[in-house]
Design a protein around this motif. Structure first.
Motif, mmCIF file in Angstrom:
data_model
loop_
_atom_site.group_PDB
_atom_site.id
_atom_site.type_symbol
_atom_site.label_atom_id
_atom_site.label_comp_id
_atom_site.label_asym_id
_atom_site.label_seq_id
_atom_site.Cartn_x
_atom_site.Cartn_y
_atom_site.Cartn_z
ATOM 1 N N ILE A 138 1.081 -1.385 -0.009
ATOM 2 C CA ILE A 138 0.027 -0.043 0.082
ATOM 3 C C ILE A 138 0.860 1.093 0.059
ATOM 4 O O ILE A 138 1.730 1.451 0.826
ATOM 5 C CB ILE A 138 -1.077 0.176 1.344
ATOM 6 N N VAL A 139 0.803 2.193 -0.918
ATOM 7 C CA VAL A 139 1.744 3.127 -1.241
ATOM 8 C C VAL A 139 0.966 4.574 -1.506
ATOM 9 O O VAL A 139 -0.290 4.415 -2.091
ATOM 10 C CB VAL A 139 2.757 2.995 -2.250
ATOM 11 N N ALA A 140 1.427 5.631 -0.860
ATOM 12 C CA ALA A 140 0.826 6.658 -1.246
ATOM 13 C C ALA A 140 1.144 7.483 -2.501
ATOM 14 O O ALA A 140 2.487 7.190 -2.701
ATOM 15 C CB ALA A 140 1.053 7.909 -0.005
ATOM 16 N N GLY A 141 0.419 8.355 -3.123
ATOM 17 C CA GLY A 141 0.940 9.030 -4.071
ATOM 18 C C GLY A 141 0.636 8.346 -5.569
ATOM 19 O O GLY A 141 1.044 8.913 -6.462
ATOM 20 N N LEU A 142 0.186 7.176 -5.483
ATOM 21 C CA LEU A 142 -0.010 6.753 -6.785
ATOM 22 C C LEU A 142 -1.667 6.251 -6.803
ATOM 23 O O LEU A 142 -2.054 6.049 -5.716
ATOM 24 C CB LEU A 142 1.009 5.352 -7.058
ATOM 25 N N SER A 143 -1.905 5.960 -7.865
ATOM 26 C CA SER A 143 -3.399 5.402 -8.187
ATOM 27 C C SER A 143 -3.542 4.056 -9.045
ATOM 28 O O SER A 143 -2.448 3.718 -9.708
ATOM 29 C CB SER A 143 -4.145 6.566 -9.035
ATOM 30 N N ALA A 144 -4.422 3.503 -8.756
ATOM 31 C CA ALA A 144 -4.624 2.432 -9.709
ATOM 32 C C ALA A 144 -4.732 2.679 -11.205
ATOM 33 O O ALA A 144 -4.061 1.730 -11.844
ATOM 34 C CB ALA A 144 -6.021 1.652 -9.308
ATOM 35 N N ALA A 145 -5.064 3.800 -11.555
ATOM 36 C CA ALA A 145 -5.100 3.787 -12.939
ATOM 37 C C ALA A 145 -3.586 4.247 -13.413
ATOM 38 O O ALA A 145 -3.102 3.990 -14.641
ATOM 39 C CB ALA A 145 -5.708 5.475 -13.171
ATOM 40 N N GLU A 146 -2.567 4.588 -12.437
ATOM 41 C CA GLU A 146 -1.215 4.792 -12.870
ATOM 42 C C GLU A 146 -0.580 3.438 -13.009
ATOM 43 O O GLU A 146 0.356 2.952 -13.575
ATOM 44 C CB GLU A 146 -0.471 5.448 -11.893
ATOM 45 N N ILE A 147 -1.115 2.321 -12.023
ATOM 46 C CA ILE A 147 -0.531 1.061 -11.946
ATOM 47 C C ILE A 147 -0.916 0.027 -13.040
ATOM 48 O O ILE A 147 -0.246 -0.729 -13.553
ATOM 49 C CB ILE A 147 -0.753 0.276 -10.683
ATOM 50 N N TRP A 148 -2.220 0.039 -13.280
ATOM 51 C CA TRP A 148 -3.065 -0.697 -14.489
ATOM 52 C C TRP A 148 -2.291 -0.899 -15.552
ATOM 53 O O TRP A 148 -1.886 -2.116 -15.914
ATOM 54 C CB TRP A 148 -4.247 -0.465 -14.417
ATOM 55 N N GLU A 207 -6.320 -1.259 -6.286
ATOM 56 C CA GLU A 207 -7.351 -0.539 -5.754
ATOM 57 C C GLU A 207 -7.107 0.708 -5.088
ATOM 58 O O GLU A 207 -6.128 0.825 -4.387
ATOM 59 C CB GLU A 207 -8.343 -1.440 -4.941
ATOM 60 N N ASP A 208 -7.574 1.762 -5.477
ATOM 61 C CA ASP A 208 -7.557 2.955 -4.885
ATOM 62 C C ASP A 208 -8.173 3.095 -3.372
ATOM 63 O O ASP A 208 -9.026 2.435 -3.070
ATOM 64 C CB ASP A 208 -7.949 4.127 -5.571
ATOM 65 N N LEU A 209 -7.202 3.534 -2.423
ATOM 66 C CA LEU A 209 -7.679 3.637 -1.073
ATOM 67 C C LEU A 209 -7.910 5.138 -0.807
ATOM 68 O O LEU A 209 -7.396 6.034 -1.255
ATOM 69 C CB LEU A 209 -6.678 3.040 -0.149
ATOM 70 N N GLU A 210 -8.541 5.341 0.580
ATOM 71 C CA GLU A 210 -8.479 7.065 0.975
ATOM 72 C C GLU A 210 -7.020 7.469 0.984
ATOM 73 O O GLU A 210 -6.228 6.731 1.367
ATOM 74 C CB GLU A 210 -9.133 6.877 2.448
ATOM 75 N N GLY A 211 -7.130 8.658 1.083
ATOM 76 C CA GLY A 211 -5.604 9.495 1.277
ATOM 77 C C GLY A 211 -4.935 9.501 -0.093
ATOM 78 O O GLY A 211 -3.584 9.233 0.298
ATOM 79 N N GLN A 212 -5.422 9.297 -1.137
ATOM 80 C CA GLN A 212 -4.400 8.942 -2.448
ATOM 81 C C GLN A 212 -3.456 7.881 -2.248
ATOM 82 O O GLN A 212 -2.230 8.088 -2.598
ATOM 83 C CB GLN A 212 -3.670 10.402 -2.755
ATOM 84 N N ARG A 213 -4.069 6.937 -1.824
ATOM 85 C CA ARG A 213 -3.110 5.736 -1.742
ATOM 86 C C ARG A 213 -3.654 4.604 -2.869
ATOM 87 O O ARG A 213 -4.711 4.460 -2.820
ATOM 88 C CB ARG A 213 -3.103 5.135 -0.168
#
Length: 172
Positions: free
Chosen positions: A24-34, A120-126
């Motif tokens: 779980i990392v901050a500053g990235l989104s599922a759209a950037e990983i996918w 999956e995206d989590l709260e806090g831009q994680r």
């Protein structure tokens, strides 16, 4: 949190080997990983344990449900078929999974795996990235008995690599 959907015959605890890794990392989104995950040609650029990916039947470059593909990992030439591929969307995780196999059916060298991912995206831009794999066959038993477990370490390298590649693409 969301969980992997396991096909019959590949439920953890009923196979010879199971690996589960998560970040779980901050500053990235599922759209950037996918795109890095569903484009096998990208894998060798950030994961050294992946080589020579290619699609069959003029498919690709991104995985889609039903696609047949090939890659090499952990010393195995893996034939694979994508059996789940759902891009992340608002409030829904991305899901991709494949059945992979190496060796002749019925042989001692036969290895069958189900490798699944959740993004999956989590709260806090994680973003949460979960990868789990079950394996069947004698090679899976050998991997399970090896310490440290090469699947756990290898999949952690894959997760660390995809996060680094996404950060680099973002300019972080």
């Amino acid at each position: 949190m969301n969980a992997i959907i396991w096909p019959e015959g590949f439920v953890p605890g009923f196979t010879e080997n199971f690996a589960s890794n998560e970040v779980i990392v901050a500053g990235l989104s599922a759209a950037e990983i996918w795109p890095l995950l569903v484009t096998p040609a990208c894998w060798p650029t950030y994961y050294a344990n992946s080589a020579n990916p290619r699609f069959y039947d003029d498919k690709g470059p991104e995985l889609a449900e039903g696609d047949r593909f090939y890659f090499e990992t952990f010393g195995f030439p893996v034939e694979a078929q994508c059996n789940e591929c759902i891009a992340p969307s608002a409030g829904q995780p991305g899901r991709v999974a494949w059945h992979g196999w190496a060796g002749e059916v019925g042989s001692e060298e036969r290895l069958d795996v189900h490798h699944a991912w959740l993004v999956e995206d989590l709260e806090g831009q994680r973003v949460r990235i979960l990868t789990q794999e079950t394996q069947k066959g004698a090679p899976a038993r050998q991997l399970h008995e090896t310490r440290p477990n090469p699947m756990i370490n290898g999949h952690q390298d894959w997760l660390d690599g995809i996060v680094a590649a996404a950060r680099q693409a973002k300019g972080d």
